[in-house]
Design a protein around this motif. Structure first.
Motif, mmCIF file in Angstrom:
data_model
loop_
_atom_site.group_PDB
_atom_site.id
_atom_site.type_symbol
_atom_site.label_atom_id
_atom_site.label_comp_id
_atom_site.label_asym_id
_atom_site.label_seq_id
_atom_site.Cartn_x
_atom_site.Cartn_y
_atom_site.Cartn_z
ATOM 1 N N TYR A 107 84.946 97.432 95.304
ATOM 2 C CA TYR A 107 84.431 98.729 94.840
ATOM 3 C C TYR A 107 85.229 99.224 93.633
ATOM 4 O O TYR A 107 84.667 99.655 92.630
ATOM 5 C CB TYR A 107 84.530 99.783 95.952
ATOM 6 N N LEU A 108 86.540 99.161 93.752
ATOM 7 C CA LEU A 108 87.403 99.633 92.677
ATOM 8 C C LEU A 108 87.194 98.801 91.410
ATOM 9 O O LEU A 108 87.100 99.336 90.310
ATOM 10 C CB LEU A 108 88.868 99.577 93.127
ATOM 11 N N PHE A 109 87.084 97.490 91.566
ATOM 12 C CA PHE A 109 86.896 96.603 90.421
ATOM 13 C C PHE A 109 85.604 96.928 89.673
ATOM 14 O O PHE A 109 85.595 97.026 88.438
ATOM 15 C CB PHE A 109 86.886 95.134 90.874
ATOM 16 N N GLU A 110 84.506 97.081 90.396
ATOM 17 C CA GLU A 110 83.222 97.347 89.743
ATOM 18 C C GLU A 110 83.251 98.661 88.965
ATOM 19 O O GLU A 110 82.723 98.749 87.857
ATOM 20 C CB GLU A 110 82.077 97.349 90.766
ATOM 21 N N MET A 111 83.878 99.677 89.544
ATOM 22 C CA MET A 111 83.980 100.960 88.865
ATOM 23 C C MET A 111 84.837 100.827 87.608
ATOM 24 O O MET A 111 84.460 101.289 86.528
ATOM 25 C CB MET A 111 84.575 102.001 89.815
ATOM 26 N N ALA A 112 86.004 100.179 87.728
ATOM 27 C CA ALA A 112 86.908 100.029 86.587
ATOM 28 C C ALA A 112 86.277 99.161 85.494
ATOM 29 O O ALA A 112 86.390 99.471 84.305
ATOM 30 C CB ALA A 112 88.239 99.441 87.053
ATOM 31 N N LYS A 113 85.603 98.098 85.888
ATOM 32 C CA LYS A 113 84.976 97.219 84.898
ATOM 33 C C LYS A 113 83.916 97.973 84.094
ATOM 34 O O LYS A 113 83.839 97.832 82.870
ATOM 35 C CB LYS A 113 84.356 95.992 85.557
ATOM 36 N N ALA A 114 83.120 98.771 84.774
ATOM 37 C CA ALA A 114 82.085 99.539 84.074
ATOM 38 C C ALA A 114 82.714 100.500 83.061
ATOM 39 O O ALA A 114 82.230 100.630 81.931
ATOM 40 C CB ALA A 114 81.228 100.307 85.078
ATOM 41 N N LEU A 115 83.797 101.145 83.449
ATOM 42 C CA LEU A 115 84.474 102.070 82.531
ATOM 43 C C LEU A 115 85.064 101.345 81.327
ATOM 44 O O LEU A 115 84.922 101.794 80.191
ATOM 45 C CB LEU A 115 85.590 102.816 83.262
ATOM 46 N N PHE A 116 85.737 100.232 81.582
ATOM 47 C CA PHE A 116 86.337 99.501 80.476
ATOM 48 C C PHE A 116 85.281 98.882 79.572
ATOM 49 O O PHE A 116 85.461 98.829 78.349
ATOM 50 C CB PHE A 116 87.337 98.456 80.981
ATOM 51 N N THR A 117 84.186 98.446 80.132
ATOM 52 C CA THR A 117 83.101 97.922 79.305
ATOM 53 C C THR A 117 82.598 99.021 78.380
ATOM 54 O O THR A 117 82.421 98.802 77.172
ATOM 55 C CB THR A 117 81.951 97.377 80.187
ATOM 56 N N GLU A 118 82.391 100.199 78.924
ATOM 57 C CA GLU A 118 81.936 101.336 78.119
ATOM 58 C C GLU A 118 82.936 101.650 77.006
ATOM 59 O O GLU A 118 82.556 101.887 75.859
ATOM 60 C CB GLU A 118 81.741 102.557 79.021
ATOM 61 N N ALA A 119 84.218 101.641 77.347
ATOM 62 C CA ALA A 119 85.245 101.934 76.348
ATOM 63 C C ALA A 119 85.273 100.879 75.253
ATOM 64 O O ALA A 119 85.347 101.200 74.058
ATOM 65 C CB ALA A 119 86.616 102.026 77.021
ATOM 66 N N ILE A 120 85.206 99.622 75.646
ATOM 67 C CA ILE A 120 85.266 98.530 74.674
ATOM 68 C C ILE A 120 84.058 98.576 73.743
ATOM 69 O O ILE A 120 84.186 98.416 72.528
ATOM 70 C CB ILE A 120 85.397 97.172 75.397
#
Length: 187
Positions: A107-120
């Motif tokens: 759960y934590l990974f999917e949330m963090a990945k989505a945020l970092f993808t958006e930032a990148i």
């Protein structure tokens, strides 16, 4: 609030209580239902097994609330709220993450990945990075956050949640600068 949700929350509280005294892998459905005097059929009406219950707790008590309105501007505050909740239920999280870290971590990974993808994506103004590069970078940073939080929990949550969130934000800012420079670099 529906009767079903009330019952699910009661069963979740029962698991948390039992986790204060027993390791998760030693807990039976009978241990959980005996806390409130429920029968096993009530448990099985709402959950397939204790692993589904655990997943329900992780999602509904943490990740659903965090994901509701998380943004690039407030993610560190949301992580702080997650850490505070975990520390409040320290025995439960330390006990269950060791047994089922992949449920929590996924759960934590999917949330963090989505945020970092958006930032990148937002930092790559010249669109120099391929989708594969963006995904790779986002996964790298998401694994880092997950690893730090799981490690923090497994080691007894000694560092204050505010400090953990601030350090994660500081690292993310450094990563943003690197991603920005990488996106701006002429190849």
């Amino acid at each position: 609030m529906s009767d079903s949700l009330i019952t699910k929350r009661a069963i979740a509280e029962a698991l948390k209580q039992v986790c204060r005294e027993k390791p998760f892998d030693k807990i039976s459905i009978s241990n959980i239902t005996s806390v409130w005097g429920l029968n096993r059929q009530t448990f099985y009406y709402h959950f397939q097994d204790k692993y589904e219950l655990l997943s329900w707790i992780y999602y509904h008590e943490n990740f659903a609330k965090i994901a509701e309105d998380i943004t690039l501007r407030n993610w560190d505050q949301k992580i702080y709220e997650l850490l505070l909740n975990m520390k409040k239920e320290k025995a439960f999280y330390m006990n269950t993450i060791k047994e089922q870290e992949h449920t929590f971590e996924s759960y934590l990974f999917e949330m963090a990945k989505a945020l970092f993808t958006e930032a990148i994506v937002s930092l790559d103004e010249k669109k120099k990075l391929t989708k594969e590069e963006r995904d790779f970078d986002a996964e790298f940073f998401a694994y880092g956050i997950c690893g730090i939080i799981v490690d923090w929990a497994e080691k007894g949550m000694k560092m204050e949640p505010r400090l953990v969130a601030e350090r994660l934000k500081s690292l993310a800012r450094a990563a943003e600068r690197i991603a920005y420079l990488r996106g701006q670099a002429e190849l």
